[in-house]
Every structure is written in structure tokens, then in C-alpha cells.
Design a protein around this motif. Structure first.
Motif, short mmCIF file in Angstrom:
data_model
loop_
_atom_site.label_atom_id
_atom_site.label_comp_id
_atom_site.label_asym_id
_atom_site.label_seq_id
_atom_site.Cartn_x
_atom_site.Cartn_y
_atom_site.Cartn_z
N SER A 14 8.63 16.27 -6.01
CA SER A 14 8.21 15.75 -5.00
C SER A 14 6.79 15.05 -5.21
O SER A 14 6.35 14.13 -4.63
CB SER A 14 7.84 16.74 -3.73
N PHE A 15 6.06 15.58 -6.37
CA PHE A 15 5.15 15.18 -6.54
C PHE A 15 4.92 13.46 -7.18
O PHE A 15 4.01 13.03 -7.62
CB PHE A 15 4.40 15.90 -7.86
N VAL A 65 2.53 10.31 2.12
CA VAL A 65 3.58 10.29 2.37
C VAL A 65 4.71 11.14 1.88
O VAL A 65 6.04 11.21 2.31
CB VAL A 65 4.22 8.87 2.43
N ARG A 66 4.22 12.18 0.88
CA ARG A 66 5.01 13.20 0.27
C ARG A 66 5.99 13.80 1.57
O ARG A 66 7.11 14.03 1.23
CB ARG A 66 4.21 14.06 -0.35
N GLU A 67 5.31 14.59 2.20
CA GLU A 67 6.20 15.45 3.44
C GLU A 67 6.95 14.53 4.25
O GLU A 67 7.99 14.73 4.93
CB GLU A 67 5.23 16.37 4.19
N VAL A 124 9.09 3.45 -1.89
CA VAL A 124 8.64 4.38 -0.76
C VAL A 124 6.98 4.53 -1.05
O VAL A 124 6.25 4.38 -0.24
CB VAL A 124 9.19 5.80 -1.11
N ASN A 125 6.60 4.78 -2.26
CA ASN A 125 5.14 4.59 -2.42
C ASN A 125 4.27 3.41 -1.88
O ASN A 125 3.27 3.72 -1.32
CB ASN A 125 4.77 4.87 -3.78
N PHE A 126 4.89 2.45 -1.96
CA PHE A 126 4.25 1.19 -1.70
C PHE A 126 4.50 0.73 -0.12
O PHE A 126 3.60 0.43 0.43
CB PHE A 126 4.68 -0.15 -2.28
N GLU A 181 -7.49 5.64 0.50
CA GLU A 181 -6.95 6.60 -0.28
C GLU A 181 -5.77 6.26 -0.90
O GLU A 181 -5.27 6.36 -2.15
CB GLU A 181 -6.67 8.12 0.30
N TRP A 182 -4.61 5.39 -0.03
CA TRP A 182 -3.49 5.12 -0.54
C TRP A 182 -3.58 3.77 -1.61
O TRP A 182 -3.07 3.79 -2.54
CB TRP A 182 -2.79 4.33 0.72
N ALA A 183 -4.53 2.96 -1.39
CA ALA A 183 -4.84 1.66 -2.10
C ALA A 183 -5.41 2.36 -3.46
O ALA A 183 -4.82 1.79 -4.66
CB ALA A 183 -5.80 0.83 -1.26
#
Length: 323
Positions: free
Chosen positions: A38-39, A45-47, A75-77, A302-304
């Protein structure tokens, strides 16, 4: 010269070194042990991604613990934008041009509120006849799927974009011949115009497409064509948007010997093969996300920062962001 894939392995290894050696598979500095898989997903957006995939019966790919997983990269983007229709609209406008669109929900999230990006999208109907004997299909496995999809309205036209996401992929050899008989039986009469998206005046057969990435492009373009034909989810138009790093030059190699006569760049060749060339758009990850991340609002800072730190290829001069 270091390849793009080798460069990303080195950068991702450096990123994951911060987790500590116990999180990594022995001898694999860019692959997580299953308990820490999961890391691989961005913490914001992990959970949510885990719950979303479970809710919609989506299967993670076999290499979801690999730092170079294009599914995880997608997914990360894109998952953070599933709750940000205004930011998503800016991204879509940058990709296809024209006026700023109004985003439409794709499906509900785990909490029941609308999500404006869907993942591993296979279409509502089985347009490509890929279901099992019981008619069932699984998102993310054994069926043609777009890595993501978005819906929007612009100028009174309802549109759907099927998004194909690439990261470090590169191709060469043809796909396994063992399944070609099944593929030909399934797709032969829905690939070429007027029953499919591929021009019928070029003397091509399905065998010419049994090389990646052409085989994937064919299936996604067929899915878009038949979704549009059936006006699935009310769409007047369905197109394919391909997103990949500009630095991954190897991905652009034309792998099919027959198709090399049309050019040297896989995406330029692909547009040439289509009855409607405007139904396919290719953009670099940098050109779409670089400006968006540079202007990230407070909620997205934080996401950026995460994306720029992990996917260092984003940090290039503005003058180099165009394909």
C-alpha cells in the motif's frame, strides 16, 4: 546513455529507501514486500484507493508493489482529482483544447459522493465480447480496460475520455501467438470501418496489430468507438487520451513491421490509421501536470510535493514541457 526506465528505477529506489530496508524485497530497491504494498500509493489517496477498488470489484495488477507500476502511477496522479472537478476540467482542457469543460460524475465513491474519475474502466456493456460464459467481467483483469475515464460536457456535447496511462513501458516483440485465433474471432468484425475505428482502405489485418502498444491501442479505440455508437452513459463522443512521460522515447517505437511504412512514431502512426484521427490524443505527463502542480491550491500542495519528489521527471523547465 542511461535509459528512461533505468533512470526511474534509480530515482524510485532513492525515494523508497526512506521507508527502510524492511519494507523492500531483498535485492529489489524499487519493489515493496506484499505487506507494505500500500505504500506504493500516495498517502493522500492510500486508504481511499483501497476502499474504492474493493467497492467496484477492481483488481490491482500483479506488479502493484513495483515502484514503476503504471497502474499505481495513474492512481497517484489522477485519484486526487476525482474530488476536484475544477482542477480536472483544467487538465482536460489542456489535453484536448477548446473551452473549459464542465465535468460530470463517473460513479460514486465509497462514501456515496460523486467521483469525477473512474479507474480500470471496461464500459457498462460488453462491447468487445470479452465476458466469461456467465457474461461477467472484472475491471483490471482479463478484459479491455482504460486505466481511467472522465466524463464532461462542453458546448452542449457530452463526451467521455478513455485514458491510457504509461510510465516506463517499452515494447518490441509481438504478443504471444497462442491467443491470436481467439482474438481474431472476437475482434475481426468490429475493428475496421464501418464497424470499427480503423481505416479499411490500408490493406491491413488484425495480425498487423498483434504488437504492443498497437494491440492495446486497438482494443481501447474499439471500446471508445462502440461506446460512442451505443451512446453509453449519454455520451455523444468518446475518445482516447494517451498520457506518458516525454522522456520515455522507447515507448514511441513502431513495433509492427507492417505499420512501419506509415511512420516512425507510434502515436503519429496510430492517428493515421483511424477513420477519425481526432478521436485519439497523445500528451506528455509533464505538459499536463507540470503547470497544474505548479499552481496547486492549498488543499493540493502536499499532493503536488509528493508527485514532484517521487516522479522527478516532472521537474523540468517550462520550455521543455511540450512534446
Amino acid at each position: 546513455m542511461e535509459t528512461f526506465e533505468a533512470m526511474q528505477k534509480r530515482q524510485q529506489s532513492r525515494f523508497f529507501a526512506e521507508l527502510g530496508g524492511e519494507a523492500l524485497m531483498p535485492g529489489w530497491p524499487y519493489r515493496l514486500i506484499d505487506e507494505r504494498r500500500s505504500f506504493n500509493v500516495a498517502p493522500m489517496v492510500r486508504e481511499e484507493s483501497k476502499a474504492y477498488f474493493e467497492k467496484h470489484g477492481i483488481q490491482w495488477h500483479r506488479h502493484a508493489n513495483h515502484a514503476l507500476s503504471s497502474q499505481v502511477c495513474c492512481v497517484n496522479f489522477l485519484m486526487p482529482l476525482a474530488r476536484r472537478p475544477e482542477s480536472l476540467a483544467a487538465l482536460v482542457q489542456a489535453a484536448i483544447g477548446g473551452e473549459r469543460p464542465t465535468m460530470l460524475p463517473v460513479e460514486d465513491g465509497v462514501d456515496g459522493t460523486p467521483r469525477y474519475v473512474g479507474f480500470e474502466w471496461i464500459g457498462v456493456a460488453d462491447h468487445l465480447r470479452e465476458g466469461s460464459s456467465s457474461g461477467s467481467r472484472t475491471r483490471g483483469a482479463h478484459a479491455t480496460a482504460a486505466d481511467a475515464t472522465v466524463r464532461f460536457e462542453c458546448g452542449g456535447i457530452a463526451e467521455t475520455l478513455l485514458i491510457e496511462w504509461k510510465y516506463t513501458e517499452r515494447y518490441g516483440a509481438p504478443i504471444s501467438k497462442s491467443g491470436n485465433a481467439t482474438r481474431t474471432k472476437r475482434y475481426a468484425d468490429i475493428a475496421f470501418w464501418p464497424h470499427g475505428p480503423i481505416r479499411s482502405d490500408l490493406e491491413l489485418t488484425l495480425d498487423d496489430f498483434y504488437y504492443e502498444p498497437f494491440y492495446q491501442l486497438l482494443r481501447q479505440q474499439m471500446l471508445a468507438f462502440h461506446m460512442q455508437k451505443m451512446k453509453e452513459q449519454g455520451a455523444d463522443r468518446v475518445s482516447v487520451l494517451h498520457i506518458s512521460p516525454a522522456g520515455n522515447k522507447a515507448l514511441r517505437k513502431v513495433t509492427s513491421p507492417t505499420l512501419r511504412r506509415f511512420g516512425e512514431d507510434v502515436f503519429a502512426v496510430w492517428k493515421h490509421l483511424l477513420v477519425d484521427p481526432t478521436s485519439f490524443v497523445s500528451c506528455s505527463t509533464e505538459s499536463l501536470f507540470g503547470p497544474l502542480l505548479d499552481k496547486a491550491a492549498d488543499d493540493d500542495v502536499e499532493w503536488a510535493r509528493y508527485l514532484k519528489r517521487r516522479y522527478a521527471f516532472l521537474e523540468i523547465p517550462d520550455s521543455d514541457r511540450k512534446e
